[in-house]
Write a protein that holds these residues in place. Structure first.
Motif, PDB file in Angstrom:
ATOM      1  N   LEU A  76       2.988   1.795 -18.442  1.00  0.00           N
ATOM      2  CA  LEU A  76       3.964   0.765 -18.187  1.00  0.00           C
ATOM      3  C   LEU A  76       5.387   1.342 -18.126  1.00  0.00           C
ATOM      4  N   VAL A  77       5.631   2.590 -19.101  1.00  0.00           N
ATOM      5  CA  VAL A  77       6.695   3.116 -18.715  1.00  0.00           C
ATOM      6  C   VAL A  77       6.741   4.103 -17.420  1.00  0.00           C
ATOM      7  N   ALA A  78       5.566   4.538 -17.057  1.00  0.00           N
ATOM      8  CA  ALA A  78       5.640   5.488 -15.831  1.00  0.00           C
ATOM      9  C   ALA A  78       6.143   4.494 -14.545  1.00  0.00           C
ATOM     10  N   VAL A  79       5.339   3.227 -14.792  1.00  0.00           N
ATOM     11  CA  VAL A  79       5.563   2.395 -13.861  1.00  0.00           C
ATOM     12  C   VAL A  79       7.072   1.911 -13.485  1.00  0.00           C
ATOM     13  N   PRO A 134       0.776  -1.274  -0.033  1.00  0.00           N
ATOM     14  CA  PRO A 134       0.234   0.119   0.049  1.00  0.00           C
ATOM     15  C   PRO A 134       0.805   1.338   0.001  1.00  0.00           C
ATOM     16  N   ALA A 135       1.735   1.179   0.944  1.00  0.00           N
ATOM     17  CA  ALA A 135       2.750   2.554   0.752  1.00  0.00           C
ATOM     18  C   ALA A 135       3.269   2.826  -0.698  1.00  0.00           C
ATOM     19  N   LEU A 165       3.467   5.484  -5.699  1.00  0.00           N
ATOM     20  CA  LEU A 165       3.386   5.433  -7.169  1.00  0.00           C
ATOM     21  C   LEU A 165       2.478   6.365  -7.911  1.00  0.00           C
ATOM     22  N   LEU A 166       1.126   6.414  -7.103  1.00  0.00           N
ATOM     23  CA  LEU A 166       0.171   7.321  -7.579  1.00  0.00           C
ATOM     24  C   LEU A 166       0.544   8.713  -7.510  1.00  0.00           C
ATOM     25  N   ALA A 167       1.181   9.216  -6.366  1.00  0.00           N
ATOM     26  CA  ALA A 167       1.470  10.404  -6.066  1.00  0.00           C
ATOM     27  C   ALA A 167       2.865  10.939  -7.090  1.00  0.00           C
ATOM     28  N   LEU A 168       3.600  10.032  -7.363  1.00  0.00           N
ATOM     29  CA  LEU A 168       4.689  10.466  -8.250  1.00  0.00           C
ATOM     30  C   LEU A 168       4.479  10.549  -9.664  1.00  0.00           C
TER      31      LEU A 168
END
Length: 90
Positions: A52-55, A25-26, A31-34
């Protein structure tokens, strides 16, 4: 020199990396924030190369996560980086 990613499906590996990332979860919140994604946007674009590149960029920015993710999904960190490049150029 043979391309180590030639027999790897970039989408499958990247989705595995995403699943690994979201399992904590953290880390998922980070991931979502950045990336600026929200859960709905992530669901809607989960299999697009840019998502997928962002991940993979997210993982690459923190080497301990990149190494742990690669080990967890049965690959090597450098393959995840190469897969990221393949997705960006697809």
């Amino acid at each position: 020199m043979r391309d180590a990613t030639a027999n790897q499906d970039p989408t499958v590996l990247a989705l595995g990396a995403l699943a690994w990332t979201l399992a904590d979860p953290a880390r998922a919140e980070r991931l979502l924030a950045l990336t600026g994604l929200d859960p709905q946007a992530l669901r809607a674009a989960i299999d697009t190369p840019s998502t997928l590149v962002a991940v993979l960029d997210f993982l690459s920015a923190h080497e301990p996560d990149l190494i742990a993710c690669a080990a967890a999904i049965g690959t090597q960190p450098q393959i995840l980086i190469a897969i990221r490049d393949r997705l960006e150029n697809s």
